[in-house]
Scaffold this motif. Structure first.
Motif, short mmCIF file in Angstrom:
data_model
loop_
_atom_site.label_atom_id
_atom_site.label_comp_id
_atom_site.label_asym_id
_atom_site.label_seq_id
_atom_site.Cartn_x
_atom_site.Cartn_y
_atom_site.Cartn_z
N THR A 78 -38.31 -6.50 -36.29
CA THR A 78 -38.20 -7.79 -36.98
C THR A 78 -37.73 -8.90 -36.04
OG1 THR A 78 -35.92 -7.32 -37.66
CG2 THR A 78 -37.69 -6.66 -39.17
N THR A 79 -37.09 -8.54 -34.94
CA THR A 79 -36.58 -9.55 -34.00
C THR A 79 -37.31 -9.52 -32.66
OG1 THR A 79 -34.86 -7.99 -33.25
CG2 THR A 79 -34.27 -9.55 -35.00
N SER A 80 -38.07 -8.48 -32.40
CA SER A 80 -38.76 -8.33 -31.12
C SER A 80 -40.10 -9.04 -31.13
CB SER A 80 -38.96 -6.86 -30.79
OG SER A 80 -39.74 -6.71 -29.61
N PRO A 81 -40.49 -9.70 -30.03
CA PRO A 81 -41.83 -10.29 -29.95
C PRO A 81 -42.90 -9.25 -29.63
CG PRO A 81 -40.63 -10.68 -27.92
CD PRO A 81 -39.67 -9.99 -28.84
N LEU A 82 -42.48 -8.01 -29.40
CA LEU A 82 -43.42 -6.94 -29.06
C LEU A 82 -43.90 -6.22 -30.33
CD1 LEU A 82 -41.47 -5.41 -26.01
CD2 LEU A 82 -43.07 -7.34 -26.05
N ALA A 139 -43.45 -14.24 -23.76
CA ALA A 139 -43.68 -12.80 -23.62
C ALA A 139 -44.20 -12.16 -24.91
CB ALA A 139 -42.38 -12.11 -23.19
N ASN A 140 -45.21 -11.29 -24.75
CA ASN A 140 -45.69 -10.46 -25.86
C ASN A 140 -45.99 -9.04 -25.40
OD1 ASN A 140 -48.10 -10.73 -24.46
ND2 ASN A 140 -48.95 -12.24 -25.89
N SER A 141 -45.53 -8.72 -24.19
CA SER A 141 -45.71 -7.39 -23.62
C SER A 141 -44.44 -7.00 -22.85
CB SER A 141 -46.92 -7.36 -22.68
OG SER A 141 -46.91 -6.20 -21.86
N ILE A 142 -44.15 -5.73 -22.80
CA ILE A 142 -42.96 -5.27 -22.07
C ILE A 142 -43.07 -5.62 -20.59
CG2 ILE A 142 -43.92 -2.97 -21.61
CD1 ILE A 142 -40.22 -3.89 -22.34
N TYR A 143 -44.32 -5.71 -20.09
CA TYR A 143 -44.51 -6.03 -18.67
C TYR A 143 -44.09 -7.46 -18.35
CZ TYR A 143 -47.05 -1.64 -18.71
OH TYR A 143 -47.38 -0.32 -18.85
N HIS A 144 -44.15 -8.33 -19.33
CA HIS A 144 -43.64 -9.68 -19.13
C HIS A 144 -42.14 -9.65 -18.87
CE1 HIS A 144 -47.28 -11.25 -21.59
NE2 HIS A 144 -47.52 -11.33 -20.29
N PHE A 145 -41.43 -8.80 -19.59
CA PHE A 145 -39.98 -8.69 -19.39
C PHE A 145 -39.66 -8.01 -18.06
CE2 PHE A 145 -40.20 -9.05 -24.08
CZ PHE A 145 -39.45 -10.21 -24.21
N PHE A 146 -40.49 -7.04 -17.67
CA PHE A 146 -40.32 -6.45 -16.34
C PHE A 146 -40.44 -7.53 -15.27
CE2 PHE A 146 -42.08 -2.01 -17.72
CZ PHE A 146 -40.89 -1.76 -18.40
N LEU A 147 -41.46 -8.36 -15.40
CA LEU A 147 -41.69 -9.44 -14.42
C LEU A 147 -40.53 -10.42 -14.40
CD1 LEU A 147 -43.46 -11.05 -12.44
CD2 LEU A 147 -44.57 -12.11 -14.44
N SER A 148 -40.08 -10.82 -15.57
CA SER A 148 -39.01 -11.83 -15.63
C SER A 148 -37.71 -11.29 -15.02
CB SER A 148 -38.77 -12.28 -17.07
OG SER A 148 -38.13 -11.28 -17.83
N ARG A 149 -37.41 -10.01 -15.28
CA ARG A 149 -36.20 -9.43 -14.72
C ARG A 149 -36.31 -9.31 -13.20
NH1 ARG A 149 -32.11 -10.37 -17.08
NH2 ARG A 149 -31.01 -8.48 -16.50
#
Length: 499
Positions: A78-82, A139-149
């Motif tokens: 409910t809170t995740s964009p994924l 972000a709409n993919s976990i890989y976006h968060f990998f990239l940002s980190r």
């Protein structure tokens, strides 16, 4: 003005009536010069500059604290964009991509600091944060968060290399320790910002807000604060260096000219033995004092990481959830964030009174005791399956004490000492090597904490951190000399075993 004499060395000619004879100054390796002003020093601009440049430390803090409120949001559809809840493995990589990239950043950070200056390096290091928070927003993919980190880690790696150099070079001996601890203070303010705001606003809104500090830093630091006088002299921009010194010292032109001439002499001596990375490293290993300085720096950041600080910073909210703390995990996290600010704010006041060595030992012992208690709490709760509801306040108190003692010593002072130990000809290489080593350790600890916990439990993991904290206290007692209030020449003489 009365001549100054270092024990064991010949007298050094000092200034008479605003004039300095640079030709009479001995080698930087053999002389100790005390700069005294005519009483017209005003450090107001120096403190303003220190606060301005440390906006980038605040940004580092928001990045380090980002995972604590955002990982729980990514575990809730409910809170995740994924479209899917992140797996434990993905959670580990979200946490560990930052230290992985931070281990790479210092390599470029050291080169940039030498080639284009400390100021431009810090401005460049600010760019990845802006891009990272923008990526998080869309972000709409976990890989976006990998990239940002990963991008945040690159920025942090450069900052942890260039910022201690910059702070060490703009400050005078009397306040270098206090200003060096500003980095930790602003980092924990950033952490607290993430802890307070992150759990209560939507993820997109939170990342949109985080875009503001990088823009503010570019405008304020880029437009109003000079580069390091040391670098400006090194680049042949003598007039700019003199203007910068007048600003930072708040003194007359004559007083600034005296210090500038001393710095020029130091730089000339440094340049005689400066080469590429391999050559510079040979210089470090060939000098007893520099070799000892590198040994101390690497050990300080090793024990800093092995204290478990990244686990606490990245997963504060999760730790409180697992412990079943008597307060809501979000509130517990905010409490620790506020405590970090108070403790870090006290460090600049205490370091000049008690010295870095004492505060580092106090810090190590305090961290060890607090994590020992936390280890025993998890031992009773998970290993012995006992009811710990009556002592749900224990993990809160334990982590509060851990944060206080960390912020009083190993948080700010490990990096402050690094900025004091090395002369300019080897500082960028030594800083890069130390920062990279620090974050390589941080990556392994963060990425494999879950595996370690599966193997020995949370009680065993925090027990291991406890042992490391007590070992670090012994290391400081045995090997670290007091550096507060001492010049580079004095520190190098002590490390070389001279009087």
């Amino acid at each position: 003005m009365e001549n100054k004499q270092e024990l064991g060395y010949k007298k050094v000619p000092i200034f008479e009536e605003g004039v300095i004879e640079t030709s009479t100054l001995p080698s930087i390796e053999k002389a100790f010069v005390t700069i005294t002003t005519t009483g017209d020093t005003n450090r107001t601009f120096l403190y303003i500059a220190a606060c301005t440049v440390n906006i980038v430390s605040f940004i580092c803090g928001t990045s380090l604290g980002w995972t604590s409120p955002e990982i729980p949001l990514l575990k809730n559809l409910t809170t995740s964009p994924l479209e899917e809840i992140i797996s434990p493995s993905q959670e580990g990589w979200v946490g560990s991509f930052l230290p992985l990239a931070a281990a790479i950043g210092p390599i470029g950070g050291g080169v940039l600091a030498d080639k284009i200056g400390r100021k431009k390096s810090l401005l460049i290091a600010n760019i990845p944060f802006f891009v990272a928070f923008l990526v998080n927003f869309f972000a709409n993919s976990i890989y976006h968060f990998f990239l940002s980190r990963f991008l945040c880690g690159l920025g942090i790696g450069i900052i942890f290399t260039a910022l201690p150099m910059y702070m060490g070079e703009i400050a005078d001996d009397e306040v270098r320790g206090a200003l060096g601890s500003f980095m930790q203070l602003f980092i924990v303010i950033g952490l607290c910002f993430s802890y307070i705001l992150g759990p209560y606003v939507p993820m997109k809104t939170f990342n949109l807000i985080l875009l503001t500090p990088p823009v503010a830093f570019s405008i304020l630091f880029g437009g109003f604060v000079p580069d390091s006088p040391y670098y400006l002299i090194q680049s042949g921009r003598i007039d700019e260096a003199l203007k910068a010194l007048i600003k930072f010292r708040g003194c007359s032109r004559a007083s600034a000219q005296k210090e500038l001439e001393i710095m020029r002499t130091q730089i000339e001596e440094d340049s005689k033995s400066k080469g590429n990375f391999a050559e510079t490293f040979k210089i470090v290993l060939g000098s007893r004092g520099l070799k000892m300085a590198l040994f101390i720096s690497l050990n300080l950041v090793t024990w800093q990481q092995l204290s478990g600080i990244n686990i606490v910073l990245f997963y504060t909210q999760s730790i409180f959830t697992d412990a079943g703390a008597s307060l809501a995990p979000e509130i517990c996290t905010i409490i620790t964030g506020v405590v970090q600010i108070v403790a870090s704010g006290a460090t600049p006041l205490l370091v000049e009174r008690w010295g870095k060595r004492f505060l580092l030992m106090l810090s190590a012992i305090g961290m060890g005791l607090s994590q020992g208690v936390l280890s025993y709490f998890f031992y009773m709760k998970e290993d012995q399956s006992k009811d710990v509801s009556d002592i749900g306040w224990v993990p809160i108190v334990s982590l509060v004490v851990f944060i206080i003692t960390y912020c009083l010593g190993f948080g700010p002072l490990a990096w402050a000492v690094l900025g004091e130990l090395f002369p300019g000809n080897v500082k960028s290489v030594a800083s890069s090597a130390t920062a990279s080593f620090c974050w390589i350790l941080g990556f392994f600890i963060t990425n494999y904490f879950g595996a370690l916990t599966s193997l020995v439990g949370k009680s065993g993991s925090f027990g291991l951190f406890t042992i490391c904290c007590f070992i670090s206290a012994g290391f400081v007692y045995k090997f670290l000399p007091e550096t507060t209030g001492k010049s580079l020449i004095e520190i190098q003489a002590i490390l070389s075993g001279e009087n």
